[in-house]
Design a protein around this motif. Sequence first.
Motif, mmCIF file in Angstrom:
data_model
loop_
_atom_site.group_PDB
_atom_site.id
_atom_site.type_symbol
_atom_site.label_atom_id
_atom_site.label_comp_id
_atom_site.label_asym_id
_atom_site.label_seq_id
_atom_site.Cartn_x
_atom_site.Cartn_y
_atom_site.Cartn_z
ATOM 1 N N PHE A 6 0.838 -1.200 0.000
ATOM 2 C CA PHE A 6 0.000 0.000 0.000
ATOM 3 C C PHE A 6 0.876 1.255 0.000
ATOM 4 C CE2 PHE A 6 -2.537 3.029 2.761
ATOM 5 C CZ PHE A 6 -3.389 3.438 1.757
ATOM 6 N N GLY A 7 1.922 1.240 0.833
ATOM 7 C CA GLY A 7 2.835 2.377 0.880
ATOM 8 C C GLY A 7 3.548 2.584 -0.437
ATOM 9 N N ILE A 8 3.938 1.499 -1.088
ATOM 10 C CA ILE A 8 4.614 1.600 -2.387
ATOM 11 C C ILE A 8 3.698 2.221 -3.428
ATOM 12 C CG2 ILE A 8 5.494 0.214 -4.306
ATOM 13 C CD1 ILE A 8 6.659 -1.702 -2.163
ATOM 14 N N VAL A 9 2.455 1.756 -3.465
ATOM 15 C CA VAL A 9 1.502 2.311 -4.443
ATOM 16 C C VAL A 9 1.250 3.792 -4.160
ATOM 17 C CG1 VAL A 9 -0.868 2.175 -5.288
ATOM 18 C CG2 VAL A 9 0.442 0.077 -4.920
ATOM 19 N N LEU A 10 1.151 4.170 -2.882
ATOM 20 C CA LEU A 10 0.982 5.586 -2.527
ATOM 21 C C LEU A 10 2.173 6.411 -3.008
ATOM 22 C CD1 LEU A 10 -0.388 5.434 1.137
ATOM 23 C CD2 LEU A 10 -1.668 5.977 -0.935
ATOM 24 N N ALA A 11 3.381 5.876 -2.783
ATOM 25 C CA ALA A 11 4.582 6.608 -3.188
ATOM 26 C C ALA A 11 4.683 6.728 -4.707
ATOM 27 C CB ALA A 11 5.820 5.912 -2.620
ATOM 28 N N LEU A 12 4.274 5.665 -5.411
ATOM 29 C CA LEU A 12 4.271 5.731 -6.876
ATOM 30 C C LEU A 12 3.266 6.771 -7.368
ATOM 31 C CD1 LEU A 12 4.467 1.921 -7.743
ATOM 32 C CD2 LEU A 12 6.225 3.646 -8.237
ATOM 33 N N LEU A 13 2.105 6.836 -6.718
ATOM 34 C CA LEU A 13 1.101 7.830 -7.091
ATOM 35 C C LEU A 13 1.626 9.234 -6.847
ATOM 36 C CD1 LEU A 13 -1.763 8.642 -7.933
ATOM 37 C CD2 LEU A 13 -2.467 8.339 -5.551
ATOM 38 N N GLU A 14 2.231 9.462 -5.684
ATOM 39 C CA GLU A 14 2.755 10.795 -5.373
ATOM 40 C C GLU A 14 3.881 11.178 -6.319
ATOM 41 O OE1 GLU A 14 5.032 13.994 -3.841
ATOM 42 O OE2 GLU A 14 5.791 11.952 -4.100
ATOM 43 N N ARG A 15 4.638 10.194 -6.773
ATOM 44 C CA ARG A 15 5.755 10.474 -7.685
ATOM 45 C C ARG A 15 5.276 11.028 -9.018
ATOM 46 N NH1 ARG A 15 9.753 5.740 -9.766
ATOM 47 N NH2 ARG A 15 8.001 5.480 -11.202
ATOM 48 N N THR A 16 4.039 10.684 -9.413
ATOM 49 C CA THR A 16 3.514 11.231 -10.670
ATOM 50 C C THR A 16 3.336 12.735 -10.586
ATOM 51 O OG1 THR A 16 1.185 10.914 -10.013
ATOM 52 C CG2 THR A 16 2.287 9.066 -11.109
ATOM 53 N N ARG A 17 3.241 13.265 -9.354
ATOM 54 C CA ARG A 17 3.093 14.717 -9.180
ATOM 55 C C ARG A 17 4.425 15.409 -8.914
ATOM 56 N NH1 ARG A 17 -1.467 12.761 -6.141
ATOM 57 N NH2 ARG A 17 -0.335 13.028 -4.176
ATOM 58 N N SER A 18 5.257 14.783 -8.074
ATOM 59 C CA SER A 18 6.507 15.438 -7.673
ATOM 60 C C SER A 18 7.708 15.012 -8.507
ATOM 61 C CB SER A 18 6.803 15.120 -6.209
ATOM 62 O OG SER A 18 7.111 13.744 -6.051
ATOM 63 N N GLY A 19 7.612 13.831 -9.119
ATOM 64 C CA GLY A 19 8.753 13.303 -9.849
ATOM 65 C C GLY A 19 9.822 12.732 -8.940
ATOM 66 N N LYS A 20 9.534 12.648 -7.645
ATOM 67 C CA LYS A 20 10.537 12.206 -6.683
ATOM 68 C C LYS A 20 10.126 10.914 -5.986
ATOM 69 C CE LYS A 20 11.944 16.957 -5.588
ATOM 70 N NZ LYS A 20 12.096 17.961 -4.494
ATOM 71 N N GLY A 21 11.132 10.105 -5.682
ATOM 72 C CA GLY A 21 10.904 8.921 -4.886
ATOM 73 C C GLY A 21 10.956 9.264 -3.411
#
Length: 382
Positions: free
Chosen positions: A162-177
């Motif tokens: 769940f955390g990985i999917v959240l981080a991948l989603l947020e990365r689409t906005r920030s471009g950052k891991g």
Amino acid sequence: MALAGIRVIELAGLAPAPFCGMLLADFGAKVIRVDRTKVSMAVDTQARGKQSVALNLKKPQGVVILKRLCLQSDVIIEPFRKGVMEKLGLGPEDLLKENPRLIYARLTGYGQSGSYAKSAGHDINYLAISGLLSMLGRSQEKPYAPLNLVADFAGGGLMCAFGIVLALLERTRSGKGQVIDASMVEGAAYVGSFMWKSQNIGLWNRARGENMLDGGAPFYETYRTLDGQHMAVGAIEPQFYQQLIQGLGLDPDDLPDQMSVSDWPELKKIFTEVFATKTLAEWSQIFDGTDACVTPVLSLDTVLTHPHNQERGSFLRDDRGELSPRPAPVLSRTPAGPSLSRDPLIGEHTRSVLMEYGFKSADIEQLLSDGIVECNEAKARL
């Protein structure tokens, strides 16, 4: 599939990390499990859809290869104790400096900080520290751990995914891991949020095993049938309880009030005696199609034969005939596409993965010769 195009490096571990990797693979991610060399058999029973690369991380060149894989991937899942990856020069600071888009998931029992951060443990320990274990078990008995499902898999692998999917989603906005600190203690506690949030409504104000949902109530219990099997009863609401009583052939006027806690032991005795008069099949025929909330307790071998599970295709068989649950939840446009092939052998994909990540054939042969990597392609064809 929803995670198509996502590359995941999963460092081989036990239980929660493999489950996390399997969840991602089922929904389309390319998951590469990094195994140790000189290991004859994988302990990962949740390797569906994964590939295996065997690396010798005791040699500097093996560490260099792993770093190269991580720098060309989206996610790394590491299950080691605090400090192990840093000693190898593969900690988050090292990798995120060169690959700022990397999602670095650290899945451990106690998390990356705190006095237990470097301590060994297992599901039962994490469950104990979470507070949940104190609530699990029968009345007048010691706390009881329900397999290793709550901390390892629910609080660990599932919450990490769940955390990985959240981080991948947020990365689409920030471009950052970013770094994910997935503690199984905290994950288990979070899964059990209901225990804390419902204390003030009277569900858990009695001793362990004497409450409505922990085995105390006769209408939320399992009962042995005539043929030695069991039925599960969850008739909490009055209208459901009424149908339970009707299905059991009892007269409600002869019974104490449903919510008379002091009468629960006597009521449970009555239910026990009645359920023991018919087989599981007979009780299923009586209660199927009703709202009595009474269902057969199916074994792992019989779940596939139940009509509901058959109609939904809830379980699948791989090409070796082994049964396992279908990935959940079901997505309407991008459903999971679980592999039905056997699990990978250790090092089965070493050559093909390294070539995909830019290694030349001659370099791979040298790595094999030097014992840096292992390849079991020939064994895989047998």
